[in-house]
Design an enzyme around this catalytic site. Structure first.
Site, PDB file in Angstrom:
ATOM      1  N   GLU A 100       0.751  -1.315  -0.265  1.00  0.00           N
ATOM      2  CA  GLU A 100      -0.112   0.060   0.318  1.00  0.00           C
ATOM      3  C   GLU A 100       1.057   0.977   0.339  1.00  0.00           C
ATOM      4  O   GLU A 100       0.584   2.136   0.008  1.00  0.00           O
ATOM      5  CB  GLU A 100      -0.986  -0.075   0.960  1.00  0.00           C
ATOM      6  CG  GLU A 100      -1.808   0.923   0.945  1.00  0.00           C
ATOM      7  CD  GLU A 100      -2.244   1.451   2.743  1.00  0.00           C
ATOM      8  OE1 GLU A 100      -3.370   1.505   2.659  1.00  0.00           O
ATOM      9  OE2 GLU A 100      -1.641   0.882   3.522  1.00  0.00           O
ATOM     10  N   TRP A 150      -8.650  -1.943  -0.337  1.00  0.00           N
ATOM     11  CA  TRP A 150      -9.245  -1.058  -0.606  1.00  0.00           C
ATOM     12  C   TRP A 150     -10.725  -1.161  -0.938  1.00  0.00           C
ATOM     13  O   TRP A 150     -11.214  -0.285  -1.388  1.00  0.00           O
ATOM     14  CB  TRP A 150      -8.320   0.101  -1.512  1.00  0.00           C
ATOM     15  CG  TRP A 150      -7.532   1.059  -0.614  1.00  0.00           C
ATOM     16  CD1 TRP A 150      -6.463   0.458  -0.209  1.00  0.00           C
ATOM     17  CD2 TRP A 150      -7.901   2.449  -0.032  1.00  0.00           C
ATOM     18  NE1 TRP A 150      -5.610   2.233   0.473  1.00  0.00           N
ATOM     19  CE2 TRP A 150      -6.880   2.407   0.718  1.00  0.00           C
ATOM     20  CE3 TRP A 150      -9.597   2.832  -0.611  1.00  0.00           C
ATOM     21  CZ2 TRP A 150      -6.600   3.670   1.114  1.00  0.00           C
ATOM     22  CZ3 TRP A 150      -8.772   4.094   0.278  1.00  0.00           C
ATOM     23  CH2 TRP A 150      -7.973   4.851   1.547  1.00  0.00           C
ATOM     24  N   CYS A 173      -7.494   9.795   6.377  1.00  0.00           N
ATOM     25  CA  CYS A 173      -7.167   9.810   7.576  1.00  0.00           C
ATOM     26  C   CYS A 173      -5.754  10.258   8.267  1.00  0.00           C
ATOM     27  O   CYS A 173      -5.503  11.440   8.845  1.00  0.00           O
ATOM     28  CB  CYS A 173      -7.779   8.745   8.346  1.00  0.00           C
ATOM     29  SG  CYS A 173      -9.360   7.899   7.568  1.00  0.00           S
ATOM     30  N   ASP A 215      -9.296   4.164  13.313  1.00  0.00           N
ATOM     31  CA  ASP A 215     -10.043   2.311  13.667  1.00  0.00           C
ATOM     32  C   ASP A 215      -8.653   2.039  14.436  1.00  0.00           C
ATOM     33  O   ASP A 215      -7.866   1.958  13.783  1.00  0.00           O
ATOM     34  CB  ASP A 215     -10.607   1.961  12.131  1.00  0.00           C
ATOM     35  CG  ASP A 215     -10.529   0.726  12.427  1.00  0.00           C
ATOM     36  OD1 ASP A 215     -10.564   0.400  13.947  1.00  0.00           O
ATOM     37  OD2 ASP A 215     -11.457   0.276  11.706  1.00  0.00           O
TER      38      ASP A 215
END
Length: 318
Positions: free
Chosen positions: A75, A97, A200, A223
Site C-alpha cells: 500500500e 481498499w 485519515c 480505527d
C-alpha cells in the site's frame, strides 16, 4: 459490555506495544460512545499520542495479533506511485481498499456482486477497473501530484504542473535539514468531495536532530483495531525510506490521533487482544538504497523475527 482482562502485573514497559494496548483499553473503558458516519457506532477519545523509537531496525508491528505487513508495504509503495485505482493492489492480492468502490458500484448499478466477483472483474477487465476501481484523488495523488492552477489574463484558470511533495521533502531535507517545513500533506480541501475516503493519516512532518530523522504523523480519524496497526507500520516504512535517501538514521515515529476510536462491533477483538501479552521484537531491513524513493520495490523489504499471535478478524466499517 464484558469486563476486560486485567493488564499483567509487571508488563515490560520497554516494549512499545504496551502503548497501543493501553490506548485500546482507555478508549474501550473511558471513550465517549457516539454515532458515526458508518452507522455502526464507536467509543472515541481525542488527541492521544504514541512515541516509538525506530533505531536499530525496530519497527512497530503488533505481536498480540498478526498484522499483514506485506499488504501495508505494498500500500505504501502504491501511495508513492501516485496511483489511485485499486487494480494494481488487487493484482498483488491486496484487498484492503475494495470496500469503498464496491459499495459505490452496488449503489449505482443495483448489482449485489460479491467482493470476490467484483475484485476479479477489476483485475481482468481494464475498462471495468477504470470505471469502478478508481478512488478519486486520494493519498498518492496528493503526495506526488498536488494540483496547481495558473490564472489567465481573462480571469480563468488552467491546470498547472502538479507538485511532488515527496520529492520536495527529500530535496528539502538534503538542502536544509534544520528546516521546519518538511511536510507531506494529504488534506486538499478543494478535492475532498471527489475522494472515496478523505485522508485519515493526513499530515507527516519530519524533523532532523543530529543524524536522526523523526516523523510526527497526525491522523484525523483512526480505527484503532484495524487501521492503526497498518498506519504505524506504513509510517515507519516511510521514515526508513526517507532516512535512507537523505543519509540519516531513523529516529522516532510520533503518532498523534484526532478522533481515535474503536467500533462497537469490535468488542470480541478488544477483549481477546487485551488478554494477550506482547512478545518478541521484529525488525525492518531495507535491502538496498535505490536511486530515488520512488524506485523501491516490495522485494527491497525484509521483516525478520516476526512471530505474532493469531489474527483476530473483525468487519471494516464503510
Amino acid at each position: 459490555m464484558h469486563s476486560l482482562p486485567s493488564p499483567p502485573a509487571h508488563p515490560d514497559a520497554r516494549h512499545w506495544e504496551w502503548q497501543y494496548l493501553d490506548l485500546m483499553r482507555r478508549i474501550w473503558t473511558e471513550g465517549d460512545e457516539r454515532a458515526d458516519r458508518t452507522g455502526v457506532g464507536t467509543r472515541s477519545i481525542f488527541g492521544p499520542q504514541l512515541r516509538i523509537d525506530l533505531a536499530d531496525d525496530r519497527v512497530p508491528l503488533l505481536t498480540t495479533k498478526r498484522v499483514y505487513w506485506k499488504a501495508a508495504a505494498r500500500e505504501m509503495l502504491w501511495f508513492l506511485s501516485g496511483e489511485t485505482n485499486i487494480r494494481p493492489l488487487l493484482q498483488q492480492g491486496v484487498t484492503i481498499w475494495s470496500d469503498w468502490p464496491l459499495a459505490r458500484y452496488r449503489k449505482a448499478t443495483g448489482d449485489a456482486a460479491t467482493q470476490e466477483i467484483f475484485e476479479r472483474r477489476i483485475v481482468e477487465d481494464a475498462g471495468f477497473a477504470a470505471r469502478w476501481g478508481d478512488l478519486g484523488p486520494v493519498y498518492g495523488k496528493q503526495w506526488v501530484d498536488w494540483p496547481t492552477y495558473a490564472r489567465q489574463s481573462d480571469g480563468s484558470f488552467r491546470s498547472g504542473r502538479g507538485i511532488n511533495q515527496v520529492a520536495v521533502l527529500i530535496e528539502g531535507l538534503q538542502r536544509d535539514p534544520g528546516g521546519r517545513r518538511h511536510i507531506i500533506e494529504g488534506w486538499n480541501v478543494a478535492e475532498l468531495d471527489r475522494m472515496a475516503l478523505p485522508p485519515c493519516h493526513k499530515t507527516y512532518q519530519f524533523h532532523v536532530a543530529g543524524r536522526r530523522l523523526s516523523c510526527q504523523l497526525y491522523q484525523r480519524s483512526c480505527d484503532v483495531a484495524l487501521g492503526l496497526p497498518f498506519n504505524l507500520f506504513g509510517a515507519a516504512l516511510l521514515v526508513r525510506m526517507v532516512a535512507a535517501q537523505v543519509g540519516l538514521e531513523p529516529g522516532e515515529l510520533i503518532w498523534t490521533g484526532g478522533d481515535t476510536h474503536l467500533y462497537l462491533n469490535h468488542a470480541h477483538l478488544v477483549e481477546e487482544q487485551l488478554g494477550r501479552v506482547p512478545s518478541g521484537e521484529p525488525g525492518l531491513h531495507l535491502l538496498r538504497r535505490p536511486e530515488t524513493i520512488f524506485d523501491y520495490v516490495f522485494e527491497d523489504f525484509e521483516v525478520p523475527d516476526y512471530h505474532p499471535q493469531g489474527a483476530i478478524r473483525a468487519p471494516v466499517a464503510v
